[in-house]
Scaffold this motif. Sequence first.
Motif, PDB file in Angstrom:
ATOM      1  N   ILE A   1       0.845  -1.207   0.000  1.00 58.21           N
ATOM      2  CA  ILE A   1       0.000   0.000   0.000  1.00 58.21           C
ATOM      3  C   ILE A   1       0.881   1.259   0.000  1.00 58.21           C
ATOM      4  CG2 ILE A   1      -1.825   1.246   1.237  1.00 58.21           C
ATOM      5  CD1 ILE A   1      -2.768  -1.484   0.195  1.00 58.21           C
ATOM      6  N   LEU A   2       0.579   2.163  -0.919  1.00 61.24           N
ATOM      7  CA  LEU A   2       1.375   3.397  -1.050  1.00 61.24           C
ATOM      8  C   LEU A   2       0.431   4.592  -1.083  1.00 61.24           C
ATOM      9  CD1 LEU A   2       3.888   2.528  -3.932  1.00 61.24           C
ATOM     10  CD2 LEU A   2       4.479   2.949  -1.547  1.00 61.24           C
ATOM     11  N   TYR A   3       0.119   5.153   0.078  1.00 66.76           N
ATOM     12  CA  TYR A   3      -0.864   6.253   0.096  1.00 66.76           C
ATOM     13  C   TYR A   3      -0.352   7.499  -0.619  1.00 66.76           C
ATOM     14  CZ  TYR A   3      -3.331   3.437   3.552  1.00 66.76           C
ATOM     15  OH  TYR A   3      -3.983   2.436   4.196  1.00 66.76           O
ATOM     16  N   ASP A   4       0.978   7.626  -0.704  1.00 66.89           N
ATOM     17  CA  ASP A   4       1.496   8.848  -1.326  1.00 66.89           C
ATOM     18  C   ASP A   4       1.911   8.645  -2.781  1.00 66.89           C
ATOM     19  OD1 ASP A   4       3.569   7.221  -0.804  1.00 66.89           O
ATOM     20  OD2 ASP A   4       4.811   8.704   0.245  1.00 66.89           O
ATOM     21  N   GLN A   5       1.423   7.546  -3.373  1.00 65.55           N
ATOM     22  CA  GLN A   5       1.732   7.316  -4.786  1.00 65.55           C
ATOM     23  C   GLN A   5       1.142   8.445  -5.643  1.00 65.55           C
ATOM     24  OE1 GLN A   5      -0.064   3.894  -6.828  1.00 65.55           O
ATOM     25  NE2 GLN A   5       1.992   3.179  -7.324  1.00 65.55           N
ATOM     26  N   GLN A   6       1.883   8.832  -6.674  1.00 68.68           N
ATOM     27  CA  GLN A   6       1.418   9.902  -7.561  1.00 68.68           C
ATOM     28  C   GLN A   6       1.182   9.350  -8.964  1.00 68.68           C
ATOM     29  OE1 GLN A   6       1.048  13.204  -6.526  1.00 68.68           O
ATOM     30  NE2 GLN A   6       1.493  12.433  -4.480  1.00 68.68           N
ATOM     31  N   ASP A   7       0.384  10.090  -9.750  1.00 67.69           N
ATOM     32  CA  ASP A   7       0.248   9.743 -11.165  1.00 67.69           C
ATOM     33  C   ASP A   7       1.626   9.821 -11.801  1.00 67.69           C
ATOM     34  OD1 ASP A   7      -2.400   9.784 -10.579  1.00 67.69           O
ATOM     35  OD2 ASP A   7      -2.962  11.278 -12.085  1.00 67.69           O
ATOM     36  N   GLN A   8       1.869   8.943 -12.779  1.00 66.91           N
ATOM     37  CA  GLN A   8       3.161   8.994 -13.462  1.00 66.91           C
ATOM     38  C   GLN A   8       2.945   9.120 -14.949  1.00 66.91           C
ATOM     39  OE1 GLN A   8       5.695   5.765 -12.291  1.00 66.91           O
ATOM     40  NE2 GLN A   8       6.374   6.974 -10.525  1.00 66.91           N
ATOM     41  N   ILE A   9       3.804   9.914 -15.579  1.00 68.36           N
ATOM     42  CA  ILE A   9       3.714  10.061 -17.028  1.00 68.36           C
ATOM     43  C   ILE A   9       4.852   9.264 -17.653  1.00 68.36           C
ATOM     44  CG2 ILE A   9       3.691  11.685 -18.956  1.00 68.36           C
ATOM     45  CD1 ILE A   9       1.429  12.347 -17.123  1.00 68.36           C
ATOM     46  N   VAL A  10       4.513   8.341 -18.529  1.00 69.40           N
ATOM     47  CA  VAL A  10       5.554   7.600 -19.245  1.00 69.40           C
ATOM     48  C   VAL A  10       5.423   7.913 -20.725  1.00 69.40           C
ATOM     49  CG1 VAL A  10       5.863   5.681 -17.644  1.00 69.40           C
ATOM     50  CG2 VAL A  10       4.034   5.589 -19.330  1.00 69.40           C
ATOM     51  N   GLU A  11       6.546   7.825 -21.427  1.00 64.89           N
ATOM     52  CA  GLU A  11       6.501   8.112 -22.853  1.00 64.89           C
ATOM     53  C   GLU A  11       6.840   6.862 -23.639  1.00 64.89           C
ATOM     54  OE1 GLU A  11       7.909  12.056 -24.095  1.00 64.89           O
ATOM     55  OE2 GLU A  11       8.867  11.011 -25.761  1.00 64.89           O
ATOM     56  N   GLU A  12       6.073   6.607 -24.675  1.00 68.40           N
ATOM     57  CA  GLU A  12       6.323   5.440 -25.519  1.00 68.40           C
ATOM     58  C   GLU A  12       6.385   5.892 -26.970  1.00 68.40           C
ATOM     59  OE1 GLU A  12       6.976   2.407 -24.736  1.00 68.40           O
ATOM     60  OE2 GLU A  12       6.269   2.116 -22.670  1.00 68.40           O
TER      61      GLU A  12
END
Lengths: 289, 656
Positions: B311-322
Amino acid sequence: MRYAYYPGCSLKSVAVEYDAALKAVCEKLGVTLDEIDDWACCGATPAHAVDRFLSVALPARNLATAQKAGNDVMVACAACYNRMKVANHEIATDGALRKEVNEALGTDYDGGVKVLHLIEVLVNGIGIDKLKERVTKRLDGLKVACYYGCLLLRPPKVMHFDDPENPTSMDRLIEVTGAVPISWEFKTECCGAAMGIARTDIVHKLCGRILSDAKNRGAEMIAVACPLCQSNLDLRQSDVEKDLSREFRLPVLYFVQVLGLALGIDAKSLGLDKLIVDPIPLLTQKGVI
Amino acid sequence: MARIGVFVCHCGENIAATVDVKKVAEEASKMPGVVHAEDYRFMCSDPGQRLIKKAIAEKKLTGVVVATCSPRMHETTFRRAVAEAGLNPYRCEIANLREQCSWVHADRTKATAKAIELTRLIVEKVKRNHDLFPIRVPVTRRALVVGGGIAGIQAALDIANAGHEVILVEKSPSIGGRMAQLSETFPTLDCSQCILTPRMVEVKSHPKIKLYAYSEIEEVSGFVGNFKVKIRQKARYVDAKKCTGCGLCQQKCPTKKVPSEFHELLGTRTAISIPFAQAVPNIPVIDRNSCLFFQKGRCKLCEKVCPAGAILYDQQDQIVEEQVGAVILATGFDVMGVEDFGEYGGGRYKDVITALQFERLLSSSGPTGGKVLRPSDGKEAESVVFLSCIGSRDRSKGVEYCSKICCMYVAKHAMLYKHKNHHGQAYVFYMDVRAAGKGYEEFIRRAVEEEGVVYLRGRVSRIYEQDGKLIVKGADSLSGTQVEIAADIVVLATAVKPKPGIAELAQKFHVSYDAHGFLNELHPKLRPVETASAGVYLAGACQAPKDIPDSVAQASAAASKVLALFSSAELEREPTISVVNEKDCVGCFACEAVCPFGAIERKEVRDKQGNLVKIVSHVNPGICQGCGACVVACRSQCIDVEGFRGEEVFAEIMAL
């Protein structure tokens, strides 16, 4: 507050009590009504059944007169309200018809006069909160089935009056008095309207359903906003009772009569003596009068 | 000196009946620069093409004018023939004597005069044509599939099985889409999940497929063969690498009454939840809006019980590039809600539900375990009424199109209900039954004849509640009577519509869409899976309402288009695109503002010492579609579309 008042034929004949009650209530609330000068019939059902031009030109004549006076128009009869709004819509959207109508009437009417039903004047013009302050005699516990009928609401794209399938504005108005608007299913079902002349049996059947559902759900009274609905449900109630072998004894009042009682206006001024199903025993029992 | 050959086609009688073709050839032979002119019955035929090739060789032609049908029909044919004879194909042009002359005129004399003029102006153009060569663009042989429903899954597997990498992006926590929600499927009544879940597992375990679930497309740049895509991986608040999918967190979560999206709000879920048992990936998501910790700052029970510490309450959205070379959009569909239908008590009566909700009632993994129970009180439904065409084919209350899938699933629903409740009665109100498909009509007949479903042809005017039942008032237009049915559940087959947010997605990929939001194919008949945006393809119900067989077929078709694109390392494109004369360009970038494809780039011009002289427009040959918008916008008249250069077009006009 000032409105151009269009009573229409019914309020001068079968529905004089509607006229009397609304005038008494408006006076009490400080609403001035100027009856439209030299008004004529709106055409009602017969006109739009046979002649589109007349069905627009007749109400347009009254609307054009009102436009000159400069105030919004207030109507109480559901049929007149419907015809006037439809006429406004047609004139505003059909340029050729507008031209034809104005030529016939010698006017320059653009379909722009605002037409309001008495319910709209009370709910939106004066406001529920203001009305609450004016209540002197609460009708606590009185169970009322608010019946809107067809013409106030349909066609929804023209009328823009409340939710066409589940309207609540009259319910909110009745709630002001302390009475309880019941939840029921026949708010917008047809009463049979003018079929009462040609096919009384159909009107009996349709009114029977409306009265039955109201009674089944505990209503003690029906509130209406249309002279024809009123007469079908009230005048024909004893015949329907015979047809269904069931006793309703449901007084059918104009909503404005109910409101008038709560504002402390006497039964006589509200024209309660004109009703066929006598509301006095119920009102006495409830301690209203 | 130009040596032009003119070849006038009769097109059988199509041209020759109205135009004096011999006269056209005769007049053409007198035109300056024309060294050869002849007519023939069908120029597009093999002998016709041979005439052209022969003339090129014998008369040493430098340009060819074929006076024939529209270039849309046979330009390619003739250019190929010309190329085979050793001439650059772009030195061949069509004078349209059919669609623009013989078919639209009746007067032979006037039509012939016009045909001569049309030929003359094309002759003038061809004199000025020069050699053009196809553009070659490198191709990144990796595909992006947007949407993890059955269409997206099928397309991804087809491409991956052909050996190319696939990036699969799904918005919701799990792939599976609508099909995962369905009970059984028409016309064979096989269990939807049973046939779908093996495909889902295959996606997960396929070495060539990279799955981004709970992710959305953020930004797209580039062009066919060379797209750059930014993907937003939404925060699950769970470490996907650590999570084992044991499900302990959702067992212990105290917030248990959140309406479940997977169950179409008929069932409940916990605040931390895996949408359904076979979800891929099998990793939960914390719904911030219902989680006690996120809302009130207390609880953290999932963190305490998680044996993996995921569990990671402080997880953030991540932007990845493909980087990808081709894209398949397969975003699926939604249905109109019951709230839009007040006359049927939609939104007021709990037992008036959508067809998707009824699917969940029928499904053994649904909120009732597959029993058809009334949502209002959980009582068994003794009669169910199905209303088809709700919002579909209805201009006043919904959409004008047919939603296509409803007739079939309504029959399926009625049948499945009868299977589960032998004493129950199912009624269907319909306008007409549209069952075009393999085994479809037979399926409808089975519902009517063998399963005892009562079909009533007519519309329902109103539904109201009486004594605990829903009274359905309608017309049976075949018997001419009014009917009233007391129902326990009323199922509205509401119109299929595209997913919300589809317009924004379409704009990112420069794909056009119709008034309802369905994505537009390039040609409704001949190019059904391509879009106006090169390298972007469509699959499934994002293009139009579609059932499973059609969606799967279209997905495979889209995949085959992608595979054709990936068949070589370089992409060959028509050279008829914009070019900028850098000498004259003043760098105002008016062209950049009008380019609908984003093909204009900014290029630095430097002198020999490396000093910056100016910044000019540069057309990316991979993106430009040759529409010419920039040509019109250019203030210094320094842009031309190859094949339609100003000089060439003016010569045409002057020849008139």
